[in-house]
Design a protein around this motif. Structure first.
Motif, mmCIF file in Angstrom:
data_model
loop_
_atom_site.group_PDB
_atom_site.id
_atom_site.type_symbol
_atom_site.label_atom_id
_atom_site.label_comp_id
_atom_site.label_asym_id
_atom_site.label_seq_id
_atom_site.Cartn_x
_atom_site.Cartn_y
_atom_site.Cartn_z
ATOM 1 N N LEU A 136 0.826 -1.206 0.000
ATOM 2 C CA LEU A 136 0.000 0.000 0.000
ATOM 3 C C LEU A 136 0.862 1.259 0.000
ATOM 4 N N LEU A 140 0.474 4.030 -2.952
ATOM 5 C CA LEU A 140 -0.031 5.373 -2.665
ATOM 6 C C LEU A 140 1.030 6.445 -2.800
ATOM 7 N N ALA A 313 -8.041 8.869 5.491
ATOM 8 C CA ALA A 313 -7.006 8.201 4.697
ATOM 9 C C ALA A 313 -6.459 9.126 3.620
ATOM 10 N N LEU A 357 -2.309 -1.623 -6.605
ATOM 11 C CA LEU A 357 -3.273 -2.168 -5.658
ATOM 12 C C LEU A 357 -3.797 -3.521 -6.129
ATOM 13 N N THR A 370 -9.933 -4.403 1.433
ATOM 14 C CA THR A 370 -8.933 -3.362 1.673
ATOM 15 C C THR A 370 -8.533 -2.697 0.362
ATOM 16 N N TRP A 374 -8.999 1.420 -0.740
ATOM 17 C CA TRP A 374 -7.938 2.311 -1.220
ATOM 18 C C TRP A 374 -8.125 2.679 -2.685
ATOM 19 N N VAL A 377 -10.178 5.729 -2.377
ATOM 20 C CA VAL A 377 -9.317 6.838 -1.962
ATOM 21 C C VAL A 377 -8.527 7.366 -3.158
ATOM 22 N N THR A 378 -8.015 6.447 -3.979
ATOM 23 C CA THR A 378 -7.239 6.857 -5.159
ATOM 24 C C THR A 378 -8.101 7.616 -6.158
#
Length: 598
Positions: A136, A140, A313, A357, A370, A374, A377-378
């Motif tokens: 991760l 990120l 996040a 990811l 999970t 994310w 979030v991206t």
């Protein structure tokens, strides 16, 4: 299944929806001078499976306006990224890449590894395993090449800094993917051997591409140029991109690497400008498709249900990356404003984050839920990238304004001398300033590009830093005491707004404005400009003057005819602006100001 439902779910209809979206988004957002990035993402949210597409089962007619199969258009989105990276390669050259080696492999490597380490440690402390935290963190820490560089270009200090770090990230994608595969619970020693083998084969492939490209590309494009066929030139350009991307893919590298190499090779030829122009429409459309797929991955209901965790996040990732990037750039010698703006600009995740990811999830380093968290979030981070760019610019301007030396009152000096005020100090503004200096007329210039301000100050020009788009700056200029206001910036909407505002409280001030064309000039006259000079008209008159002189006509008659033609064109523009005659009172005031200062 009926013929109509088959058509409704076909890729052809999806293509029509995308083309229709591009036809609406690009001109609409350009009209308001907003990046179309946000528009494409909003379209993806609206027409995607989480938007109106979710209602297509209850309302069959929505099939004709929605996209329910996101995977069907993803290959086109990936091709858009390849074309974008190819365009970036066209702006580079081997000499420029060599000059950026410290930025690419120094700051770029440090930024990626340090950001990944800090983000990974933070995620580990909230319960993620070390393997998943590493995956991760690396995912990120990547930043969006597809969005960052179109926002700032590659020629400004911020653009050059971002380009150097993004180049390293693009090169690091493949090692990251192999590293995560080797860390998988089921991976054996062959994972590391596979990484080494891929790097060797990839290096040999790139070396072969560099050698063959220098030999084959010049004659290929020369032959295409001889045919004078734009279609053949376009076909040759796309052929080079596709072959280069396939070559690096076959070697185990990312097709992005092949696209960059192809662009760099063509940048070394004399055909790079033509290639860049002819492929531009395809790049914009393909990038729009990618952004639509990003919007389609956003489910507003899921975001609303988990908005606190998602916000925390996203803020954590943005803050860590902005601080790391800014500090590293400062340590490398960049200015405070450049470091701050670049840090904020590079703070959001990347489109390649989604790839990493997926790799981490396939390697069982993170759970599917999970990875889904994310991914949202991206996608949200990509959506706010234009906003981060604007925030970074505002932060940089405030920092520069605080560090600049105090500027004396420039509208009225100690001797009561009136000064002209030049708004914008680009090519046109600089020429106007030089002409005023030549004739001994005092002036001061206002420019929002701090690099241009610094360069002009080093050359001795009286210039201050300021953004004329801010209403308070117009008020602080004390234009009621100025001899003239000259607007030279290439922003039609802003120019009209300033002319209207200033004319409201300075009825006798001479306002001379640069116009894009005759229509814009007429609008400026209606707004209250004393003179509006269309670029198209003046370039045509200069061209005519050069032709007439070269044909042997005496300079005197040529100048007289040019003045006569300029007067005719100006009269026509005044008619378009519904003005019977030029604003003589304003022009007379300008002549009086000249006689007083002379």
């Amino acid at each position: 299944m009926s013929m109509s439902s088959e058509f409704a779910t076909s890729g052809f209809e999806d293509a029509l929806i995308i083309l229709g979206a591009a036809g609406i988004v690009i001109p609409t957002f350009a009209r308001f001078r907003i990046t179309p990035v946000i528009g494409f993402i909003l379209i993806g949210m609206l027409v995607g499976p989480a938007g109106l597409g979710a209602l297509s089962g209850d309302y069959p007619w929505l099939h004709y306006f929605t996209i329910t199969n996101r995977e069907a258009i993803e290959p086109f989105a990936e091709f858009g990224i390849i074309l974008l990276l190819f365009a970036i390669g066209l702006e580079l050259s081997f000499a420029r890449l060599w000059s950026m080696r410290k930025l690419v492999f120094g700051v770029g490597a440090a930024e990626l590894l340090l950001s990944a380490a800090l983000i990974g440690i933070g995620i580990h402390f909230v319960g993620q395993s070390w393997g998943g935290s590493i995956g991760l963190g690396l995912a990120l820490a990547l930043s969006s090449t597809a969005l960052v560089l179109p926002l700032v270009g590659t020629s400004s200090p911020v653009g050059r800094a971002a380009l150097g770090m993004l180049l390293f990230e693009d090169l690091a994608i493949v090692p990251i993917i192999f590293l995560l595969g080797a860390m998988a619970p089921f991976a054996q020693q062959e994972g590391w051997e596979g990484l080494a083998q891929t790097l060797v084969i990839g290096s040999l492939t790139i070396a072969a591409m560099l050698f063959l490209g220098r030999k084959l590309l010049p004659p290929l494009f020369a032959q295409a140029a001889r045919t004078k066929s734009p279609e053949l030139f376009l076909a040759a350009s796309l052929l080079v991109v596709i072959i280069a991307s396939l070559a690096t893919s076959a070697a185990g590298l990312s097709p992005i690497v092949g696209a960059i190499v192809a662009g760099v090779l063509i940048a070394e030829t004399e055909y790079h400008d033509q290639v860049e122009i002819i492929t531009a429409p395809f790049r914009g459309l393909a990038l729009g498709i990618f952004l639509i797929t990003v919007g389609m991955s956003l489910d507003l209901r899921l975001i609303a249900a988990n908005w606190q965790a998602l916000l925390l996040a996203l803020v954590g990732v943005v803050v860590v990356k902005a601080m790391v990037t800014g500090v590293l750039l400062r340590l490398s010698g960049a200015g405070r404003a450049v470091a701050a703006e670049t840090g904020v600009l590079m703070a959001s995740p990347s489109e390649t984050t989604l790839i990493v990811l997926a790799t981490a999830a396939a390697a069982q380093l993170i759970r599917p839920e999970t990875a889904a968290f994310w991914q949202i979030v991206t996608a949200v981070g990509l959506t706010i990238t234009p906003l981060l760019a604007r925030i970074g610019q505002d932060v940089a301007r405030r920092m520069e304004a605080r560090t600049q030396e105090p500027v004396p009152d420039f509208t009225v000096g100690d001797d009561g001398e009136q000064r002209a005020v030049i708004i914008g100090f680009g090519r046109v503004g600089r020429l106007v300033a030089e002409m005023l200096t030549m004739h001994g007329k005092p002036y001061v210039a206002v420019e929002s590009n701090i690099d241009a301000v610094r360069a002009a100050r080093r050359e001795g020009f009286p210039i201050i830093f300021g953004d004329i788009a801010r209403p308070e700056l117009v008020d602080n200029l004390r234009l009621g005491h100025a001899s003239a206001l000259i607007l030279t910036m290439d922003n039609p909407v802003l120019a009209l707004r300033i002319v209207k505002k200033v004319r409201g409280y300075c009825p006798d001030l001479a306002i001379v404005a640069r116009a894009r064309d005759a229509t814009h000039a007429a609008a400026l006259y209606r707004a209250g400009a004393s003179d509006a000079v269309p670029e198209t008209l003046e370039s045509s008159l200069q061209l005519s003057e050069a032709v007439l002189v070269d044909l042997g006509i005496a300079m005197g008659p040529v100048i007289a005819s040019i003045h006569e033609k300029r007067a005719e064109q100006r009269a026509e523009i005044m008619e378009m602006g519904e003005l019977a005659e030029p604003p003589k009172l304003k022009r007379r005031t300008l002549r009086e100001a000249k006689s007083e200062s002379g």
